[in-house]
Design an enzyme around this catalytic site. Structure first.
Site, mmCIF file in Angstrom:
data_model
loop_
_atom_site.group_PDB
_atom_site.id
_atom_site.type_symbol
_atom_site.label_atom_id
_atom_site.label_comp_id
_atom_site.label_asym_id
_atom_site.label_seq_id
_atom_site.Cartn_x
_atom_site.Cartn_y
_atom_site.Cartn_z
ATOM 1 N N ASP A 141 0.783 -1.253 -0.049
ATOM 2 C CA ASP A 141 0.035 -0.006 -0.079
ATOM 3 C C ASP A 141 1.010 1.287 -0.190
ATOM 4 O OD1 ASP A 141 -2.685 1.187 2.145
ATOM 5 O OD2 ASP A 141 -2.377 1.410 -0.116
ATOM 6 N N LYS A 144 2.591 3.417 -5.717
ATOM 7 C CA LYS A 144 2.180 2.445 -6.631
ATOM 8 C C LYS A 144 3.079 1.862 -7.665
ATOM 9 C CE LYS A 144 -0.826 3.313 -3.810
ATOM 10 N NZ LYS A 144 -1.118 2.477 -2.504
ATOM 11 N N ASP A 169 -3.269 -3.178 -2.278
ATOM 12 C CA ASP A 169 -4.271 -2.227 -2.412
ATOM 13 C C ASP A 169 -4.295 -1.356 -3.611
ATOM 14 O OD1 ASP A 169 -5.252 0.808 -0.522
ATOM 15 O OD2 ASP A 169 -6.504 -0.516 -1.823
ATOM 16 N N ASN A 170 -5.279 -0.706 -4.171
ATOM 17 C CA ASN A 170 -5.147 0.153 -4.964
ATOM 18 C C ASN A 170 -5.058 -0.118 -6.734
ATOM 19 O OD1 ASN A 170 -3.795 1.995 -2.547
ATOM 20 N ND2 ASN A 170 -5.915 2.508 -3.447
ATOM 21 N N GLU A 199 -11.589 3.898 -0.897
ATOM 22 C CA GLU A 199 -12.127 4.408 0.353
ATOM 23 C C GLU A 199 -12.953 5.589 0.511
ATOM 24 O OE1 GLU A 199 -8.881 3.462 -0.535
ATOM 25 O OE2 GLU A 199 -7.489 5.055 0.051
HETATM 26 C C1 659 Z 1 9.095 3.225 -1.814
HETATM 27 N N1 659 Z 1 9.449 2.693 -0.741
HETATM 28 C C2 659 Z 1 8.679 3.150 0.326
HETATM 29 N N2 659 Z 1 9.038 2.592 1.657
HETATM 30 C C3 659 Z 1 8.443 3.254 2.660
HETATM 31 N N3 659 Z 1 7.557 3.812 2.825
HETATM 32 C C4 659 Z 1 6.876 4.277 1.745
HETATM 33 C C5 659 Z 1 7.537 3.806 0.419
HETATM 34 N N4 659 Z 1 6.900 4.439 -0.416
HETATM 35 C C6 659 Z 1 5.905 5.220 0.147
HETATM 36 N N5 659 Z 1 5.910 5.057 1.652
HETATM 37 C C7 659 Z 1 5.025 5.780 2.534
HETATM 38 O O1 659 Z 1 3.788 4.764 2.214
HETATM 39 C C8 659 Z 1 2.514 5.874 2.123
HETATM 40 C C9 659 Z 1 2.276 6.231 0.728
HETATM 41 C C10 659 Z 1 1.020 5.634 0.231
HETATM 42 C C11 659 Z 1 0.868 5.766 -1.336
HETATM 43 N N6 659 Z 1 -0.628 5.569 -1.501
HETATM 44 C C12 659 Z 1 -1.230 6.215 -2.308
HETATM 45 O O2 659 Z 1 -0.711 6.930 -2.953
HETATM 46 C C13 659 Z 1 -2.818 6.042 -2.445
HETATM 47 C C14 659 Z 1 -3.361 6.884 -3.200
HETATM 48 C C15 659 Z 1 -5.156 6.978 -3.014
HETATM 49 C C16 659 Z 1 -5.713 7.988 -3.918
HETATM 50 C C17 659 Z 1 -6.715 7.779 -4.674
HETATM 51 C C18 659 Z 1 -7.256 8.439 -5.367
HETATM 52 C C19 659 Z 1 -6.990 9.862 -5.247
HETATM 53 F F1 659 Z 1 -7.778 10.889 -6.152
HETATM 54 C C20 659 Z 1 -5.810 10.254 -4.407
HETATM 55 C C21 659 Z 1 -5.468 9.433 -3.785
HETATM 56 C C22 659 Z 1 -5.653 6.134 -2.568
HETATM 57 C C23 659 Z 1 -4.723 5.264 -1.825
HETATM 58 O O3 659 Z 1 -5.679 4.011 -1.077
HETATM 59 C C24 659 Z 1 -3.536 5.233 -1.775
HETATM 60 O O4 659 Z 1 -2.712 4.219 -0.948
HETATM 61 C C25 659 Z 1 3.258 6.937 2.984
HETATM 62 F F2 659 Z 1 2.668 8.266 2.459
HETATM 63 C C26 659 Z 1 4.434 6.802 2.191
HETATM 64 O O5 659 Z 1 5.407 7.763 3.062
HETATM 65 MG MG MG Z 2 -3.920 2.495 -0.479
#
Ligand code: 659
Ligand code: MG
Length: 214
Positions: A141, A144, A169-170, A199
């Protein structure tokens, strides 16, 4: 100074949830995100699918990529058998700090190891650092475009065994097209799509459950 959305989400948990009651923490976050401020938690609808997969797998070792505020961390950890462990990776220190407090409010610190750092750095160190052999369940999650490279990295590091379950997810919104193509076409996985909604909205989204065949 202005508070951040994760800080306001934590405030809603501390105000409305009962300490030590994970379900009340989940309910408080869902209420906040549905009625006050949307946030990118897996949410209640996809969360029920997550719950059913966790219960079916009954995992001893779980890896979560992307903790954010700890909503799915709490959902998963609250269903784990005794002595089972959930390692969750989060590289944003502000999110990690909020998630630690959400997990603590739920009373789940014993079951959760929140590691502050990047999946690409930590996946290769899982065995030596945490004594992990393989993961029974991985919940993806995080960013992406990192689902596919991190899945390949987990394969290369021998962190998946015959029967390991990846739950992503997603896969529709925002979408993970390269990951979906890979798990659905690779002979090393059997994949199943669970149609749901983004969600707290009526937009289509879903979870992809992929079983590693070894
Ligand atoms: C790359 N390695 C990483 N290692 C550790 N933590 C990380 C890493 N990469 C990110 N993180 C960490 O994981 C999280 C990132 C979550 C990203 N999730 C989404 O973008 C996401 C977006 C939507 C969404 C849908 C429609 C819309 F209009 C707007 C948004 C819905 C969803 O359910 C999501 O999960 C956190 F933020 C970041 O620091
Ligand atoms: Mg998500």
């Amino acid at each position: 100074t202005q508070s951040t959305r994760p800080q306001r989400l934590l405030g809603a948990v501390q105000k409305n949830a009962t300490r030590g009651d994970p379900r009340s923490v989940v309910r408080a976050i869902d209420h906040f995100c549905r009625h006050k401020e949307w946030a990118m938690n897996v949410g209640d609808e996809k969360g029920c699918i997550l719950d059913s997969v966790v219960s079916e797998v009954n995992p001893a070792a779980v890896l979560e990529l992307g903790t954010y505020c700890g909503y799915s961390t709490v959902r998963i950890a609250s269903l784990l058998p005794p002595h089972a462990k959930l390692i969750t990776l989060e590289f944003n220190p502000d999110f990690a700090a909020i998630a630690r407090q959400v997990i603590a409010w739920a009373g789940l610190e014993e079951k959760v190891q929140l590691v502050e750092g990047a999946s690409g750095d930590w996946i290769p160190k899982m065995k030596e650092q945490f004594g992990v052999k393989t993961f029974d369940l991985v919940f993806l999650d995080h960013w992406k475009d990192r689902y596919l490279p991190d899945t390949k990295l987990m394969e290369e590091c021998g962190l998946l065994r015959k029967g390991s379950v990846l739950l992503a997810d997603n896969v529709i919104c925002p979408g993970t097209p390269d990951y979906l193509e890979y798990v659905r076409s690779s002979p090393r996985y059997t994949s199943q799509y669970f149609k749901s909604h983004l969600e707290y909205t009526k937009v289509e989204d879903g979870l992809e459950k992929s079983v590693f065949l070894g």
